[in-house]
Design an enzyme around this catalytic site. Structure first.
Site, mmCIF file in Angstrom:
data_model
loop_
_atom_site.group_PDB
_atom_site.id
_atom_site.type_symbol
_atom_site.label_atom_id
_atom_site.label_comp_id
_atom_site.label_asym_id
_atom_site.label_seq_id
_atom_site.Cartn_x
_atom_site.Cartn_y
_atom_site.Cartn_z
ATOM 1 N N GLU A 187 -5.087 6.302 -5.255
ATOM 2 C CA GLU A 187 -5.208 5.656 -6.552
ATOM 3 C C GLU A 187 -6.652 5.699 -7.039
ATOM 4 O O GLU A 187 -7.557 5.430 -6.248
ATOM 5 C CB GLU A 187 -4.734 4.200 -6.455
ATOM 6 C CG GLU A 187 -3.274 4.055 -6.046
ATOM 7 C CD GLU A 187 -2.882 2.611 -5.758
ATOM 8 O OE1 GLU A 187 -1.689 2.342 -5.643
ATOM 9 O OE2 GLU A 187 -3.793 1.752 -5.629
ATOM 10 N N ARG B 175 0.851 -1.188 0.000
ATOM 11 C CA ARG B 175 0.000 0.000 0.000
ATOM 12 C C ARG B 175 0.883 1.233 0.000
ATOM 13 O O ARG B 175 1.876 1.312 0.731
ATOM 14 C CB ARG B 175 -0.931 0.017 1.227
ATOM 15 C CG ARG B 175 -2.050 -1.016 1.197
ATOM 16 C CD ARG B 175 -3.094 -0.665 0.130
ATOM 17 N NE ARG B 175 -4.200 -1.617 0.095
ATOM 18 C CZ ARG B 175 -4.266 -2.674 -0.689
ATOM 19 N NH1 ARG B 175 -3.251 -2.955 -1.493
ATOM 20 N NH2 ARG B 175 -5.321 -3.461 -0.679
ATOM 21 N N HIS C 141 0.060 -0.384 -10.041
ATOM 22 C CA HIS C 141 -0.701 -1.325 -9.202
ATOM 23 C C HIS C 141 -1.116 -2.565 -10.002
ATOM 24 O O HIS C 141 -2.290 -2.930 -10.071
ATOM 25 C CB HIS C 141 -1.938 -0.644 -8.599
ATOM 26 C CG HIS C 141 -2.384 -1.307 -7.323
ATOM 27 N ND1 HIS C 141 -2.889 -0.616 -6.251
ATOM 28 C CD2 HIS C 141 -2.392 -2.616 -6.944
ATOM 29 C CE1 HIS C 141 -3.200 -1.453 -5.272
ATOM 30 N NE2 HIS C 141 -2.899 -2.675 -5.684
#
Length: 318
Positions: free
Chosen positions: A261, A232, A285
């Site tokens: 995000e 994260r 990601h």
């Protein structure tokens, strides 16, 4: 009959098997936060990935019985509010045990061996102009014999450890930051940072782990160390990381996550001068997103729905 509303169907590329109990299935490719309450009206089961489900939303959805998270992380869900309402929250576990560790090592290898810099050197003609058969413009380091510190040794951290040992690395499992004692098989947090040639993060984002690594921790690391974050973005103080990369507190970093995000409002790590740094790699990601992993995720998602409908919820976090 259950009304199932899937809010972020486009976020996963896989064949989603419909559950084997009577239901009405409503799927949206994408959903914006202002649309969530309206789309979940009347839903008994909500399937979300990264959309926030807060106390206010829960209060506005009297029919909601289950939140099925199509991911492992649940920091976007108000778990306390769900518990107060008796809403079951289930997540996905273990599906990325191969794909995330492989991405970690893709970043580690690229940084250790200066793959991007060498590719750019070839494109710039450096090899072609070289007076010998090779072009050794940038340092290359082996992973074999190096020390890897893993922070968070669940299934993903465990997968990274298995690959690290196969590479011949020495592995340190970091104890929690600020822990009053050190568990057998673990190393004190500060010591694990000091001894690391590379650090890989695999812990959840909670109030306790936000900015787990800030300026003091980054300065504790070796100037030759690498930092990998596929967990994260909020685990690392991003502004401090920029200074660490520019001023040489650490040798490099490979990130697959950002604190917000999608980063539509910008981020210090997206500044052109940061992205141009030869010692920084950023991917969007995708460490979790191999096709086999996404299919395993959706298969488990359906199994979670069916277990809930049987009255035997599994993978519960609330």
């Amino acid at each position: 009959m259950h009304r199932i509303v899937y809010l972020e169907g486009e976020s996963i590329i896989a064949d989603v098997r419909r559950p084997d109990f009577p239901h009405c299935w409503v799927e949206h490719a994408t959903t914006l936060p202002p649309q969530v309450a309206e789309r979940l009206a009347g839903a008994t089961i909500a399937i979300v990935n990264k959309l926030p489900v807060d106390a206010g939303l829960i209060a506005a959805l009297p029919d909601l019985q289950m939140v099925a998270v199509a991911a492992t992380g649940t920091n976007n869900i108000d778990l306390d509010a769900c518990r107060r309402r008796g809403i079951v929250v289930s997540n996905i576990r273990g599906y990325a045990v191969h794909t995330v560790p492989e991405h970690v090592f893709a970043l580690l290898l690229a940084l250790s061996r200066n793959v991007v810099a060498y590719r750019q050197a070839v494109a710039a003609g450096n090899w072609q102009r070289s007076g010998q058969f090779c072009c050794i413009d940038y340092p290359i380091r082996d992973l074999h014999g190096a020390t890897l510190t893993v922070i968070g040794s669940g299934s993903l951290g465990g997968g990274v450890i298995r690959l690290a040992e196969a590479f011949g690395m020495r592995v340190l499992r970091s104890e929690r930051k600020g822990a009053p004692s050190v568990r057998p098989g673990y190393t004190a947090f500060e010591q694990a940072l000091r001894e690391a040639d590379a650090v890989s993060l695999h812990c959840p984002l909670t109030p306790e782990t936000k900015h787990l690594l800030g300026e003091p921790e980054l300065r504790t690391m070796r100037p030759s160390a690498l930092l990998i974050n596929t967990a994260r973005g909020g685990l690392v103080d991003e502004a401090a990381l920029v200074r660490a990369l520019q001023q040489g507190w650490i040798a490099g970093a490979g990130f697959d996550v950002l604190s917000v995000e999608p980063p539509s409002t910008g981020n210090v790590l997206l500044a052109p001068q940061v992205l141009a740094l030869p010692n920084f790699l950023l991917t969007p990601h995708v460490a979790w997103a191999s096709r086999p992993a996404m299919q395993a995720l959706t298969d488990q998602l359906t199994a979670n729905l069916e277990a809930f409908a049987r009255g035997e919820p599994q993978n519960r976090v609330a």
